[in-house]
Design an enzyme around this catalytic site. Structure first.
Site, PDB file in Angstrom:
ATOM      1  CB  ALA A  66      -0.926  -0.074   1.357  1.00  0.00           C
ATOM      2  N   GLY A 105       0.521  -5.169   0.586  1.00  0.00           N
ATOM      3  CA  GLY A 105      -0.484  -5.279  -0.484  1.00  0.00           C
ATOM      4  C   GLY A 105      -0.016  -5.577  -1.747  1.00  0.00           C
ATOM      5  CD  GLU A 108      -2.585  -7.824   2.200  1.00  0.00           C
ATOM      6  OE1 GLU A 108      -2.405  -6.527   1.846  1.00  0.00           O
ATOM      7  OE2 GLU A 108      -3.300  -8.133   3.210  1.00  0.00           O
ATOM      8  CD  GLU A 128       1.454  -5.984   5.328  1.00  0.00           C
ATOM      9  OE1 GLU A 128       2.390  -6.719   5.319  1.00  0.00           O
ATOM     10  OE2 GLU A 128       0.648  -5.741   4.020  1.00  0.00           O
TER      11      GLU A 128
HETATM   12  C1  3H9 Z   1       0.692  -2.293   3.240  1.00  0.00           C
HETATM   13  O1  3H9 Z   1       0.756  -3.132   2.141  1.00  0.00           O
HETATM   14  C2  3H9 Z   1      -1.036  -2.756   3.850  1.00  0.00           C
HETATM   15  C3  3H9 Z   1      -1.964  -3.608   3.289  1.00  0.00           C
HETATM   16  O2  3H9 Z   1      -1.512  -4.887   3.913  1.00  0.00           O
HETATM   17  C4  3H9 Z   1      -3.252  -3.199   3.401  1.00  0.00           C
HETATM   18  C5  3H9 Z   1      -3.836  -2.059   3.150  1.00  0.00           C
HETATM   19  C6  3H9 Z   1      -5.254  -1.892   3.340  1.00  0.00           C
HETATM   20  N1  3H9 Z   1       4.680   3.381   0.234  1.00  0.00           N
HETATM   21  O3  3H9 Z   1      13.337   1.723   0.730  1.00  0.00           O
HETATM   22  P1  3H9 Z   1      13.692   2.697  -0.471  1.00  0.00           P
HETATM   23  C7  3H9 Z   1       9.361   5.090  -0.759  1.00  0.00           C
HETATM   24  S1  3H9 Z   1       1.708  -1.557   4.251  1.00  0.00           S
HETATM   25  C8  3H9 Z   1       5.015   4.790  -0.149  1.00  0.00           C
HETATM   26  O4  3H9 Z   1      14.637   3.569  -0.343  1.00  0.00           O
HETATM   27  P2  3H9 Z   1      14.890   0.161  -1.709  1.00  0.00           P
HETATM   28  C9  3H9 Z   1      10.632   5.249   0.080  1.00  0.00           C
HETATM   29  O5  3H9 Z   1       9.973   6.040   1.123  1.00  0.00           O
HETATM   30  C10 3H9 Z   1       2.780  -1.526   3.184  1.00  0.00           C
HETATM   31  N2  3H9 Z   1       6.423   5.113  -0.310  1.00  0.00           N
HETATM   32  O6  3H9 Z   1      14.055   1.629  -1.822  1.00  0.00           O
HETATM   33  C11 3H9 Z   1      11.607   5.852  -0.843  1.00  0.00           C
HETATM   34  O7  3H9 Z   1      11.233   7.350  -1.043  1.00  0.00           O
HETATM   35  P3  3H9 Z   1      12.110   8.193  -1.185  1.00  0.00           P
HETATM   36  C12 3H9 Z   1       3.560  -2.895   3.053  1.00  0.00           C
HETATM   37  C13 3H9 Z   1       7.304   4.028  -0.513  1.00  0.00           C
HETATM   38  O8  3H9 Z   1      14.980  -0.172  -2.865  1.00  0.00           O
HETATM   39  C14 3H9 Z   1      11.433   5.273  -2.162  1.00  0.00           C
HETATM   40  O9  3H9 Z   1       9.976   4.668  -2.083  1.00  0.00           O
HETATM   41  N3  3H9 Z   1       5.008  -2.819   2.152  1.00  0.00           N
HETATM   42  C15 3H9 Z   1       6.916   2.581  -0.219  1.00  0.00           C
HETATM   43  O10 3H9 Z   1      16.039   0.244  -0.602  1.00  0.00           O
HETATM   44  C16 3H9 Z   1      12.240   3.983  -2.173  1.00  0.00           C
HETATM   45  O11 3H9 Z   1      12.444   3.371  -1.181  1.00  0.00           O
HETATM   46  C17 3H9 Z   1       6.076  -2.491   2.840  1.00  0.00           C
HETATM   47  O12 3H9 Z   1       6.210  -2.217   4.095  1.00  0.00           O
HETATM   48  C18 3H9 Z   1       5.412   2.411   0.188  1.00  0.00           C
HETATM   49  N4  3H9 Z   1       5.020   1.222   0.377  1.00  0.00           N
HETATM   50  O13 3H9 Z   1      13.890  -0.759  -1.173  1.00  0.00           O
HETATM   51  C19 3H9 Z   1       7.436  -2.220   1.838  1.00  0.00           C
HETATM   52  N5  3H9 Z   1       7.845   1.894  -0.151  1.00  0.00           N
HETATM   53  O14 3H9 Z   1      13.007   7.865  -2.343  1.00  0.00           O
HETATM   54  C20 3H9 Z   1       8.108  -0.794   2.193  1.00  0.00           C
HETATM   55  C21 3H9 Z   1       8.775   2.642  -0.535  1.00  0.00           C
HETATM   56  O15 3H9 Z   1      11.573   9.729  -1.373  1.00  0.00           O
HETATM   57  N6  3H9 Z   1       9.259  -0.810   1.203  1.00  0.00           N
HETATM   58  N7  3H9 Z   1       8.595   3.912  -0.417  1.00  0.00           N
HETATM   59  O16 3H9 Z   1      13.061   8.418   0.000  1.00  0.00           O
HETATM   60  C22 3H9 Z   1      10.176  -1.362   1.462  1.00  0.00           C
HETATM   61  O17 3H9 Z   1      10.476  -2.231   1.991  1.00  0.00           O
HETATM   62  C23 3H9 Z   1      11.355  -1.037   0.399  1.00  0.00           C
HETATM   63  O18 3H9 Z   1      11.084   0.322  -0.037  1.00  0.00           O
HETATM   64  C24 3H9 Z   1      11.448  -1.791  -0.829  1.00  0.00           C
HETATM   65  C25 3H9 Z   1      12.697  -1.143  -1.778  1.00  0.00           C
HETATM   66  C26 3H9 Z   1      12.097  -2.950  -0.269  1.00  0.00           C
HETATM   67  C27 3H9 Z   1      10.317  -1.910  -1.620  1.00  0.00           C
END
Ligand code: 3H9
Length: 689
Positions: A66, A105, A108, A128
């Protein structure tokens, strides 16, 4: 090609509709993505020329979850659940084509597709829990049906992703694709055209049976993770959802998940953990560095000092395959240092986290030397000797004539004036502080200390080098103790005062432990060693700590300090410590009294917030959230409380000021004078950050 929204395109190839998502950087499920998927699925289902659907992403990854930024703004239409529901119920096969990371998400969404195909280096997870949440899009109900309740519980409570090979073995994906993902997904989907009974995870129960047969399973998990998850709500909520998957019909389980998800989403822990997710990423950014700043290459590192710190620092380099020269003055100290490094690696191997070959390979990368001259070909040299300005200045003077012209010279000082160290060299622009935290091979925080003259290229190189060695870097300025220790001094000072005023050390420790710290200030002192900076010859018994050292009570290493330790290092409060505090209090005319837990907590934490505000107003930290990153990664501040500055925001800055004033009046001490920035923000009804 049809652009359904600015984030989703729609094409038809050989009877297969391809929905291509493009929402950089991580294809988060923002409003435009959800809208595009909804419309695309509807279009494909009503188009008689379309027999199957492929969902694929542009850029570096499949949907990573998400859009976390939307949580605080209130969720907009279309509702994620509705989109998932329409996919799950679709009468034509939907195939998720996965590369990069299918997270939260994102996974999911894939679980609502009828089939999943993925490239070999794709990863799958429900992280999450790290945001203080649980998968709220049916993940806790569908994942256990795909991989079994046991594996699903592990994945949702740890947040750790799995790779494609494991995902295939578990049945989470249908095939691993060699070569072009899009072409393979199209072929796979074409093959499924006309399938009447589409596989839906909601209909499958067989993988839940083993957990049904083992009713004690979930309590065993709770017990096994209790130490690691102490204080956190989300791990327990995630377990309850998987329990619901096992014990309730699918739709009831979904309702349980939705209810628990909303509870977490509206609570303070998730708000803090979401805040921290962005804080950590912000910390990596240096505001005033020109974008075109060049970096210096780092292919070989030198470390001076093979003590606990130097050895740990060297391990960081070897862990990522970088050769290190480790310099000591005496052979005996060098041998001891190298032996400790080897023992650390062997311990890791014993736990199964490293192979015997890897142990050898890493040890081989660390070459010992007694000659500083051997650092002549290093790109980065980190000095890690004890905290003494004269010794450090002598080392930097010598390094100046030995090191290559473009080498970066770093000091691991934890408190000394970096400018004075840089000042003895003819190249202060190449001098920087790299303050590792102990144990340096484990702790993730790295304070990158910018001196008055440190060059932009040196800062940029060190910030990215830190990430290369898997640290979380935070840029700080020069002052006594930088950000972390400077703030800690305030807490230690108050803890000591409280003990003089009658609060027992173990009670103070317990209050901070209950707040969420891994240990309190006195346990921390016992662990670090009470004899740091103490010497038998010069000791005048001027403090409780000195007196404990005079009694041979140096902390854990001598099984006695503020606590007595048994053979298993289990502590019991030492009466002698309380007696000494009472004796000093009487001598200094301090009346001892009952002190409430709230007062202990306030008096330990409020000075930290106040010092953080001073650090900000002096420009020592770039932003309030950087201070929080230092505290969570370096000092065990519970992430579910965000860090001292976020915590101050949750208390309300006006309340913080009021309390500081109250303790100022109570103690009659200037110590409690609120920082100017704090007064200003509180006056405006503002917040840090
Ligand atoms: C969810 O899904 C809830 C659902 O179950 C239900 C809903 C009803 N959203 O980490 P990076 C941004 S909860 C918005 O440096 P990497 C991040 O801030 C979510 N922004 O890259 C950064 O911005 P900036 C569950 C996001 O290559 C840029 O993207 N998912 C999100 O080292 C690059 O990120 C997670 O918890 C997001 N979801 O790693 C996954 N994700 O460049 C969270 C990233 O401005 N994300 N950004 O600083 C991660 O773990 C890592 O970002 C990922 C890439 C592994 C994907």
């Amino acid at each position: 090609m049809t652009a359904l929204t600015d984030r989703v395109d729609y094409t038809i190839t050989d009877g297969v509709a391809v929905l291509t998502l493009n929402n950089p950087p991580v294809n988060a499920l923002s409003q435009g993505v959800r809208q595009g998927i909804k419309e695309g699925v509807e279009m494909a289902l009503t188009d008689p020329q379309v027999g199957a659907i492929v969902l694929i992403c542009e850029g570096r990854t499949f949907i990573a979850g998400a859009d976390i930024t939307e949580f605080s703004q209130g969720l907009q239409e279309p509702d994620f659940h509705g989109v998932l529901q329409s996919m799950d119920a679709a009468s034509k096969p939907i195939v998720a084509a996965i590369h990069g990371t299918a997270l939260g998400g994102g996974l999911e969404t894939a679980l609502c597709c009828h089939y999943r195909v993925a490239v070999a280096d794709a990863r799958f997870g429900l992280p999450e829990v790290n945001l203080g949440l649980l998968p709220g899009g049916g993940g806790t109900q569908r994942l256990p049906r795909a991989v079994g309740a046991e594996k699903a519980t592990e994945m949702v409570t740890s947040g750790n992703p799995i790779g494609a090979t494991e995902a295939l073995q578990l049945g989470l994906i249908d095939i691993v694709v060699e070569g072009d993902l899009r072409a393979a997904a199209l072929a796979f989907a074409a093959d499924k055209i006309g399938t009447t009974s589409l596989p839906r995870l909601r209909d499958r129960d067989e993988k839940l049976q083993s957990a049904r047969d083992n009713p004690g399973f979930f309590d065993e998990v709770r017990k096994a993770i209790s130490r690691k998850t102490r204080g956190f709500l989300a791990p327990e909520y995630n377990i309850r959802c998987i329990e619901a998957a096992v014990n309730q019909p699918f739709d009831e389980g979904l309702a349980t998940e939705a209810k628990l998800f909303m509870e977490l989403l509206s609570g303070p822990q998730s708000a803090a953990q979401q805040y921290f997710f962005f804080a950590e990423r912000q910390a990596a950014k240096v505001v005033d560095l020109p974008a075109d700043t060049a970096e210096r290459p780092i292919n070989k590192v030198g470390v001076i000092g093979a003590g606990t710190m130097g050895g740990g620092i060297a391990m960081n380099m070897a862990n990522v395959g970088l050769p290190v020269t480790l310099v000591e003055v005496k052979q005996e100290a060098l041998d001891r240092g190298l032996a400790v490094v080897r023992r650390n690696y062997e311990n890791t191997a014993r736990k199964g986290r490293l192979s015997a070959e890897e142990v050898e390979a890493r040890c081989k990368l660390i070459e010992g030397s007694l000659e500083m001259q051997d650092l002549h070909d290093c790109d980065l040299i980190i000095e890690a000797v004890f905290e003494n300005m004269a010794v450090k200045q002598d080392i930097f003077t010598r390094l100046d004539s030995i090191a290559r012209d473009d080498a970066i010279l770093a000091s691991n000082t934890s408190a000394l004036d970096l400018n004075e160290i840089a000042g003895v060299t003819g190249r202060p622009e190449s001098v920087i502080g790299l303050h590792f935290f102990s144990p340096a091979n484990v702790m993730k925080l790295l304070e990158v200390v910018r001196g008055e003259k440190t060059g932009d290229d040196v800062i940029k190189t060190c910030m990215s080098f830190a990430r290369r060695i898997r640290k979380v870097p935070v840029l700080v300025g020069v002052c006594h103790g930088f950000v972390g220790n400077r703030i800690l001094f305030q807490r230690q000072f108050q803890a000591d005062r409280l003990a003089h005023e009658g609060a027992a050390p173990h009670v103070i420790d317990k209050v901070l432990y209950d707040f969420g710290f891994p240990m309190g200030p006195f346990q921390m002192s016992d662990l670090a060693g009470l004899d740091i900076g103490w010497s038998k010859e010069t000791s005048k018994g001027a403090s409780v700590k000195d007196r404990l050292c005079e009694l041979g009570r140096f902390g854990q290493k001598s099984s006695a300090g503020y606590y007595d330790y048994d053979d298993n290092r289990v502590p019991t409060p030492a009466p002698v410590a309380t007696e000494l505090f009472a004796e000093f209090a009487a001598r200094e005319g301090i009346a001892q009294r009952e002190i409430s837990e709230q007062e202990i907590l306030d008096r330990c934490l409020l000075p930290m917030i106040n010092e953080g505000a001073k650090i900000l107003q002096e420009g020592i930290a770039q932003r309030a959230s950087d201070i929080d990153v230092v505290y969570v990664y370096g000092y065990g501040w519970p992430v579910y409380r965000g860090g001292p500055m976020h915590y101050a925001n949750t208390l309300g800055l006006e309340t913080v000021v009021e309390k500081l004033r109250k303790y100022g009046e109570q103690t009659g001490s200037d110590f409690w004078q609120p920082a100017e920035l704090l007064l200003k923000l509180a006056g405006e009804g503002g917040r840090f950050g």
